[in-house]
Design a protein around this motif. Structure first.
Motif, PDB file in Angstrom:
ATOM      1  N   ARG A  42      16.377   8.181 -15.790  1.00  0.00           N
ATOM      2  CA  ARG A  42      14.960   8.346 -15.472  1.00  0.00           C
ATOM      3  C   ARG A  42      14.790   9.206 -14.235  1.00  0.00           C
ATOM      4  N   GLY A  43      13.577   9.650 -14.019  1.00  0.00           N
ATOM      5  CA  GLY A  43      13.267  10.378 -12.796  1.00  0.00           C
ATOM      6  C   GLY A  43      13.102   9.436 -11.630  1.00  0.00           C
ATOM      7  N   LEU A  44      12.563   9.951 -10.550  1.00  0.00           N
ATOM      8  CA  LEU A  44      12.392   9.175  -9.321  1.00  0.00           C
ATOM      9  C   LEU A  44      10.999   8.551  -9.279  1.00  0.00           C
ATOM     10  N   GLN A  45      10.972   7.281  -8.929  1.00  0.00           N
ATOM     11  CA  GLN A  45       9.695   6.591  -8.784  1.00  0.00           C
ATOM     12  C   GLN A  45       9.441   6.286  -7.311  1.00  0.00           C
ATOM     13  N   PHE A  46       8.260   6.591  -6.851  1.00  0.00           N
ATOM     14  CA  PHE A  46       7.866   6.372  -5.470  1.00  0.00           C
ATOM     15  C   PHE A  46       7.695   4.875  -5.203  1.00  0.00           C
ATOM     16  N   LEU A  47       8.281   4.400  -4.105  1.00  0.00           N
ATOM     17  CA  LEU A  47       8.121   2.997  -3.699  1.00  0.00           C
ATOM     18  C   LEU A  47       7.159   2.851  -2.531  1.00  0.00           C
ATOM     19  N   LEU A  48       7.398   3.633  -1.479  1.00  0.00           N
ATOM     20  CA  LEU A  48       6.558   3.523  -0.290  1.00  0.00           C
ATOM     21  C   LEU A  48       6.819   4.697   0.639  1.00  0.00           C
ATOM     22  N   LYS A  49       5.935   4.831   1.631  1.00  0.00           N
ATOM     23  CA  LYS A  49       6.095   5.896   2.613  1.00  0.00           C
ATOM     24  C   LYS A  49       5.627   5.426   3.984  1.00  0.00           C
ATOM     25  N   TYR A  50       6.187   6.056   5.010  1.00  0.00           N
ATOM     26  CA  TYR A  50       5.746   5.845   6.382  1.00  0.00           C
ATOM     27  C   TYR A  50       5.315   7.184   6.947  1.00  0.00           C
ATOM     28  N   ILE A  51       4.092   7.208   7.475  1.00  0.00           N
ATOM     29  CA  ILE A  51       3.622   8.401   8.164  1.00  0.00           C
ATOM     30  C   ILE A  51       3.383   8.073   9.634  1.00  0.00           C
ATOM     31  N   THR A  52       2.575   7.071   9.854  1.00  0.00           N
ATOM     32  CA  THR A  52       2.277   6.636  11.208  1.00  0.00           C
ATOM     33  C   THR A  52       1.687   5.243  11.125  1.00  0.00           C
ATOM     34  N   GLY A  53       1.518   4.590  12.281  1.00  0.00           N
ATOM     35  CA  GLY A  53       0.855   3.297  12.271  1.00  0.00           C
ATOM     36  C   GLY A  53       1.807   2.123  12.252  1.00  0.00           C
ATOM     37  N   ASP A  54       1.459   1.097  11.491  1.00  0.00           N
ATOM     38  CA  ASP A  54       2.210  -0.142  11.446  1.00  0.00           C
ATOM     39  C   ASP A  54       3.661   0.120  11.051  1.00  0.00           C
ATOM     40  N   ASN A  55       4.590  -0.476  11.798  1.00  0.00           N
ATOM     41  CA  ASN A  55       6.009  -0.242  11.533  1.00  0.00           C
ATOM     42  C   ASN A  55       6.493  -0.910  10.251  1.00  0.00           C
ATOM     43  N   LEU A  56       5.756  -1.864   9.737  1.00  0.00           N
ATOM     44  CA  LEU A  56       6.126  -2.522   8.488  1.00  0.00           C
ATOM     45  C   LEU A  56       5.235  -1.966   7.378  1.00  0.00           C
ATOM     46  N   VAL A  57       5.873  -1.296   6.433  1.00  0.00           N
ATOM     47  CA  VAL A  57       5.152  -0.647   5.350  1.00  0.00           C
ATOM     48  C   VAL A  57       5.381  -1.429   4.062  1.00  0.00           C
ATOM     49  N   LYS A  58       4.318  -1.738   3.363  1.00  0.00           N
ATOM     50  CA  LYS A  58       4.446  -2.454   2.094  1.00  0.00           C
ATOM     51  C   LYS A  58       4.302  -1.466   0.946  1.00  0.00           C
ATOM     52  N   GLY A  59       5.105  -1.688  -0.102  1.00  0.00           N
ATOM     53  CA  GLY A  59       5.105  -0.760  -1.218  1.00  0.00           C
ATOM     54  C   GLY A  59       5.035  -1.462  -2.558  1.00  0.00           C
ATOM     55  N   SER A  60       5.512  -0.763  -3.571  1.00  0.00           N
ATOM     56  CA  SER A  60       5.457  -1.267  -4.942  1.00  0.00           C
ATOM     57  C   SER A  60       6.521  -2.325  -5.191  1.00  0.00           C
ATOM     58  N   TYR A  61       6.271  -3.174  -6.199  1.00  0.00           N
ATOM     59  CA  TYR A  61       7.241  -4.148  -6.712  1.00  0.00           C
ATOM     60  C   TYR A  61       7.728  -5.129  -5.647  1.00  0.00           C
ATOM     61  N   GLY A  62       6.914  -5.383  -4.625  1.00  0.00           N
ATOM     62  CA  GLY A  62       7.277  -6.347  -3.596  1.00  0.00           C
ATOM     63  C   GLY A  62       8.195  -5.820  -2.509  1.00  0.00           C
ATOM     64  N   PHE A  63       8.505  -4.530  -2.537  1.00  0.00           N
ATOM     65  CA  PHE A  63       9.352  -3.937  -1.510  1.00  0.00           C
ATOM     66  C   PHE A  63       8.546  -3.617  -0.255  1.00  0.00           C
ATOM     67  N   GLU A  64       9.255  -3.624   0.873  1.00  0.00           N
ATOM     68  CA  GLU A  64       8.685  -3.211   2.135  1.00  0.00           C
ATOM     69  C   GLU A  64       9.768  -2.511   2.934  1.00  0.00           C
ATOM     70  N   ALA A  65       9.358  -1.748   3.927  1.00  0.00           N
ATOM     71  CA  ALA A  65      10.330  -1.054   4.768  1.00  0.00           C
ATOM     72  C   ALA A  65       9.896  -1.170   6.211  1.00  0.00           C
ATOM     73  N   GLU A  66      10.893  -1.253   7.082  1.00  0.00           N
ATOM     74  CA  GLU A  66      10.624  -1.402   8.508  1.00  0.00           C
ATOM     75  C   GLU A  66      11.052  -0.156   9.250  1.00  0.00           C
ATOM     76  N   PHE A  67      10.110   0.485   9.884  1.00  0.00           N
ATOM     77  CA  PHE A  67      10.370   1.682  10.685  1.00  0.00           C
ATOM     78  C   PHE A  67      10.730   1.246  12.090  1.00  0.00           C
ATOM     79  N   ASN A  68      11.875   1.723  12.597  1.00  0.00           N
ATOM     80  CA  ASN A  68      12.321   1.386  13.945  1.00  0.00           C
ATOM     81  C   ASN A  68      12.654   2.677  14.675  1.00  0.00           C
ATOM     82  N   LYS A  69      11.776   3.064  15.582  1.00  0.00           N
ATOM     83  CA  LYS A  69      11.940   4.350  16.258  1.00  0.00           C
ATOM     84  C   LYS A  69      13.150   4.354  17.190  1.00  0.00           C
TER      85      LYS A  69
END
Lengths: 116, 111
Positions: A42-69
Protein backbone atom coordinates in the motif's frame (compact mmCIF):
# COMPACT_ATOMS: atom_id res chain seq x y z
CA UNK A 1 19.34 20.18 5.15
CA UNK A 2 16.54 18.70 7.18
CA UNK A 3 16.68 15.05 8.15
CA UNK A 4 15.12 12.48 10.48
CA UNK A 5 16.50 9.28 11.94
CA UNK A 6 14.69 6.19 13.16
CA UNK A 7 17.13 4.24 15.32
CA UNK A 8 15.10 1.02 15.49
CA UNK A 9 14.52 -1.20 12.47
CA UNK A 10 11.91 -3.22 14.36
CA UNK A 11 9.79 -2.84 17.48
CA UNK A 12 7.94 -5.78 19.01
CA UNK A 13 5.09 -5.23 21.48
CA UNK A 14 2.42 -7.44 23.01
CA UNK A 15 -1.18 -6.54 22.27
CA UNK A 16 -2.63 -4.25 24.92
CA UNK A 17 0.75 -2.86 25.95
CA UNK A 18 1.86 0.70 25.23
CA UNK A 19 4.09 1.23 22.22
CA UNK A 20 6.72 3.79 21.29
CA UNK A 21 8.41 4.24 17.92
CA UNK A 22 11.39 6.56 18.11
CA UNK A 23 12.39 9.41 15.83
CA UNK A 24 15.00 12.14 16.12
CA UNK A 25 15.32 15.10 13.82
CA UNK A 26 17.96 17.49 12.57
CA UNK A 27 16.62 20.73 11.20
CA UNK A 28 17.49 24.37 10.94
CA UNK A 29 14.76 26.51 12.39
CA UNK A 30 11.39 25.27 13.53
CA UNK A 31 10.60 21.76 12.30
CA UNK A 32 7.51 20.55 10.49
CA UNK A 33 7.28 16.85 11.33
CA UNK A 34 5.07 13.94 10.31
CA UNK A 35 4.35 10.31 10.99
CA UNK A 36 3.11 8.03 8.21
CA UNK A 37 2.12 4.36 8.22
CA UNK A 38 2.46 1.88 5.39
CA UNK A 39 0.62 -1.43 5.19
CA UNK A 40 1.87 -4.21 2.86
CA UNK A 41 1.60 -3.32 -0.84
CA UNK A 42 0.00 0.00 0.00
CA UNK A 43 0.94 3.64 -0.19
CA UNK A 44 1.63 5.90 2.76
CA UNK A 45 -1.15 6.94 5.10
CA UNK A 46 -0.87 10.14 7.12
CA UNK A 47 -1.09 9.69 10.90
CA UNK A 48 -0.27 13.08 12.37
CA UNK A 49 1.85 16.20 12.08
CA UNK A 50 3.54 18.78 14.27
CA UNK A 51 3.90 22.35 13.13
CA UNK A 52 3.78 24.42 16.28
CA UNK A 53 1.94 24.64 19.57
CA UNK A 54 1.16 21.81 21.96
CA UNK A 55 4.02 19.32 22.22
CA UNK A 56 1.61 16.39 22.34
CA UNK A 57 -0.03 15.83 18.98
CA UNK A 58 -2.99 13.50 18.56
CA UNK A 59 -3.56 11.68 15.30
CA UNK A 60 -5.45 8.90 13.59
CA UNK A 61 -6.18 5.42 15.00
CA UNK A 62 -5.39 6.44 18.58
CA UNK A 63 -1.78 7.39 17.87
CA UNK A 64 -0.08 10.42 19.35
CA UNK A 65 3.40 11.89 19.15
CA UNK A 66 5.45 13.90 21.58
CA UNK A 67 7.62 16.72 20.30
CA UNK A 68 10.69 17.36 22.48
CA UNK A 69 12.79 20.29 21.36
CA UNK A 70 15.62 19.78 23.86
CA UNK A 71 16.08 16.16 22.79
CA UNK A 72 15.23 16.85 19.12
CA UNK A 73 12.83 13.93 19.20
CA UNK A 74 9.36 13.22 17.88
CA UNK A 75 8.40 9.78 19.20
CA UNK A 76 5.20 8.06 18.12
CA UNK A 77 3.13 6.52 20.91
CA UNK A 78 -0.04 4.59 21.57
CA UNK A 79 -1.35 3.64 25.03
CA UNK A 80 -2.64 0.19 24.03
CA UNK A 81 -1.39 -1.64 20.94
CA UNK A 82 -3.61 -3.62 18.59
CA UNK A 83 -2.53 -6.48 16.32
CA UNK A 84 -3.86 -4.39 13.42
CA UNK A 85 -1.23 -1.71 14.23
CA UNK A 86 1.42 -4.03 12.78
CA UNK A 87 2.89 -2.12 9.83
CA UNK A 88 5.84 -0.03 8.68
CA UNK A 89 6.06 3.43 10.25
CA UNK A 90 7.92 6.41 8.84
CA UNK A 91 8.93 9.61 10.52
CA UNK A 92 9.29 12.51 8.08
CA UNK A 93 10.19 16.18 7.91
CA UNK A 94 9.15 18.93 5.54
CA UNK A 95 12.07 20.63 3.78
CA UNK A 96 12.13 23.59 3.87
CA UNK A 97 9.62 23.60 6.70
CA UNK A 98 7.40 26.51 5.85
CA UNK A 99 7.58 26.94 2.11
CA UNK A 100 4.96 26.09 -0.48
CA UNK A 101 7.80 24.60 -2.55
CA UNK A 102 8.74 21.97 -0.03
CA UNK A 103 9.32 18.26 -0.19
CA UNK A 104 8.97 15.56 2.44
CA UNK A 105 12.07 13.69 3.58
CA UNK A 106 11.52 10.29 5.18
CA UNK A 107 13.37 8.26 7.75
CA UNK A 108 14.38 4.68 7.06
CA UNK A 109 11.29 3.25 8.70
CA UNK A 110 10.49 1.09 11.72
CA UNK A 111 8.61 -2.16 11.42
CA UNK A 112 6.11 -2.48 14.26
CA UNK A 113 5.01 -6.00 15.12
CA UNK A 114 2.22 -6.54 17.64
CA UNK A 115 1.87 -10.09 18.96
CA UNK A 116 -1.51 -11.36 20.20
CA UNK B 1 -13.64 12.13 -3.63
CA UNK B 2 -10.90 10.41 -5.61
CA UNK B 3 -7.52 10.34 -3.99
CA UNK B 4 -4.26 9.90 -5.88
CA UNK B 5 -4.45 7.31 -8.65
CA UNK B 6 -1.36 5.59 -10.02
CA UNK B 7 -1.07 3.27 -12.99
CA UNK B 8 -0.12 0.60 -13.59
CA UNK B 9 -0.04 -1.11 -10.20
CA UNK B 10 2.63 -3.57 -11.23
CA UNK B 11 4.90 -4.05 -14.20
CA UNK B 12 7.95 -6.01 -15.22
CA UNK B 13 10.58 -4.63 -17.54
CA UNK B 14 13.88 -5.84 -18.94
CA UNK B 15 17.21 -4.12 -18.31
CA UNK B 16 17.82 -1.36 -20.83
CA UNK B 17 14.15 -0.75 -21.53
CA UNK B 18 12.24 2.42 -20.85
CA UNK B 19 9.17 2.77 -18.62
CA UNK B 20 6.46 5.38 -18.05
CA UNK B 21 4.46 5.58 -14.83
CA UNK B 22 1.35 7.71 -14.47
CA UNK B 23 -0.24 9.66 -11.65
CA UNK B 24 -3.54 11.50 -11.31
CA UNK B 25 -3.55 13.87 -8.34
CA UNK B 26 -6.24 14.35 -5.76
CA UNK B 27 -8.93 16.77 -6.84
CA UNK B 28 -7.88 20.33 -6.04
CA UNK B 29 -4.16 19.56 -5.85
CA UNK B 30 -1.75 21.22 -8.27
CA UNK B 31 1.63 19.81 -7.21
CA UNK B 32 2.91 16.31 -7.84
CA UNK B 33 5.95 14.70 -6.22
CA UNK B 34 7.51 11.36 -7.08
CA UNK B 35 9.33 9.03 -4.70
CA UNK B 36 11.26 5.79 -5.10
CA UNK B 37 10.98 3.25 -2.30
CA UNK B 38 13.40 0.34 -2.49
CA UNK B 39 12.55 -2.77 -0.51
CA UNK B 40 13.04 -2.23 3.20
CA UNK B 41 13.89 1.44 2.85
CA UNK B 42 12.20 4.78 3.23
CA UNK B 43 10.88 6.67 0.21
CA UNK B 44 13.50 8.77 -1.59
CA UNK B 45 12.47 12.04 -3.26
CA UNK B 46 12.92 12.00 -7.04
CA UNK B 47 11.38 15.31 -8.16
CA UNK B 48 8.40 17.62 -7.86
CA UNK B 49 6.28 19.24 -10.55
CA UNK B 50 4.30 22.45 -10.29
CA UNK B 51 2.77 24.51 -13.09
CA UNK B 52 4.05 21.93 -15.59
CA UNK B 53 7.67 22.49 -14.60
CA UNK B 54 10.15 20.58 -12.48
CA UNK B 55 10.44 22.66 -9.32
CA UNK B 56 12.77 20.50 -7.25
CA UNK B 57 14.90 17.45 -7.88
CA UNK B 58 16.49 14.88 -5.62
CA UNK B 59 19.71 13.00 -6.16
CA UNK B 60 18.64 10.91 -9.14
CA UNK B 61 20.35 10.61 -12.54
CA UNK B 62 19.04 12.17 -15.72
CA UNK B 63 17.62 8.79 -16.72
CA UNK B 64 14.71 9.81 -14.50
CA UNK B 65 12.54 12.44 -16.09
CA UNK B 66 9.00 13.62 -15.73
CA UNK B 67 6.20 15.69 -17.05
CA UNK B 68 3.14 17.45 -15.72
CA UNK B 69 0.12 18.11 -17.88
CA UNK B 70 -2.30 21.06 -17.79
CA UNK B 71 -4.80 18.93 -15.81
CA UNK B 72 -2.04 18.46 -13.15
CA UNK B 73 -1.57 14.75 -13.87
CA UNK B 74 2.00 13.60 -14.16
CA UNK B 75 4.27 10.99 -15.68
CA UNK B 76 7.56 9.57 -14.49
CA UNK B 77 9.86 8.20 -17.20
CA UNK B 78 12.89 6.05 -16.57
CA UNK B 79 15.27 5.26 -19.44
CA UNK B 80 17.91 2.55 -19.73
CA UNK B 81 16.50 0.59 -16.81
CA UNK B 82 18.89 -1.01 -14.35
CA UNK B 83 18.21 -3.86 -11.94
CA UNK B 84 18.62 -1.33 -9.14
CA UNK B 85 15.64 0.63 -10.42
CA UNK B 86 13.37 -2.12 -9.10
CA UNK B 87 11.25 -0.45 -6.44
CA UNK B 88 7.86 0.88 -5.44
CA UNK B 89 7.31 4.26 -7.07
CA UNK B 90 5.02 6.54 -5.11
CA UNK B 91 3.27 9.63 -6.33
CA UNK B 92 2.07 12.30 -3.92
CA UNK B 93 -0.07 15.31 -4.67
CA UNK B 94 -0.42 18.48 -2.65
CA UNK B 95 -1.40 22.11 -2.80
CA UNK B 96 -0.71 25.17 -0.72
CA UNK B 97 -2.76 24.89 2.43
CA UNK B 98 -3.32 21.14 2.10
CA UNK B 99 -1.07 18.27 3.00
CA UNK B 100 0.40 15.50 0.91
CA UNK B 101 -1.77 12.63 -0.28
CA UNK B 102 0.02 9.51 -1.49
CA UNK B 103 -1.07 6.99 -4.07
CA UNK B 104 -0.74 3.25 -3.58
CA UNK B 105 2.28 3.13 -5.85
CA UNK B 106 3.54 1.26 -8.89
CA UNK B 107 5.68 -1.80 -8.22
CA UNK B 108 8.41 -1.91 -10.90
CA UNK B 109 10.49 -5.04 -11.31
CA UNK B 110 13.48 -4.95 -13.66
CA UNK B 111 14.78 -8.33 -14.79
Amino acid sequence: AQSVAQPEDQVNVAEGNPLTVKCTYSVSGNPYLFWYVQYPNRGLQFLLKYITGDNLVKGSYGFEAEFNKSQTSFHLKKPSALVSDSALYFCAVRDPPHSSASKIIFGSGTRLSIRP
Amino acid sequence: DAGVTQSPTHLIKTRGQQVTLRCSPKSGHDTVSWYQQALGQGPQFIFQYYEEEERQRGNFPDRFSGHQFPNYSSELNVNALLLGDSALYLCASSSQGDGYTFGSGTRLTVV
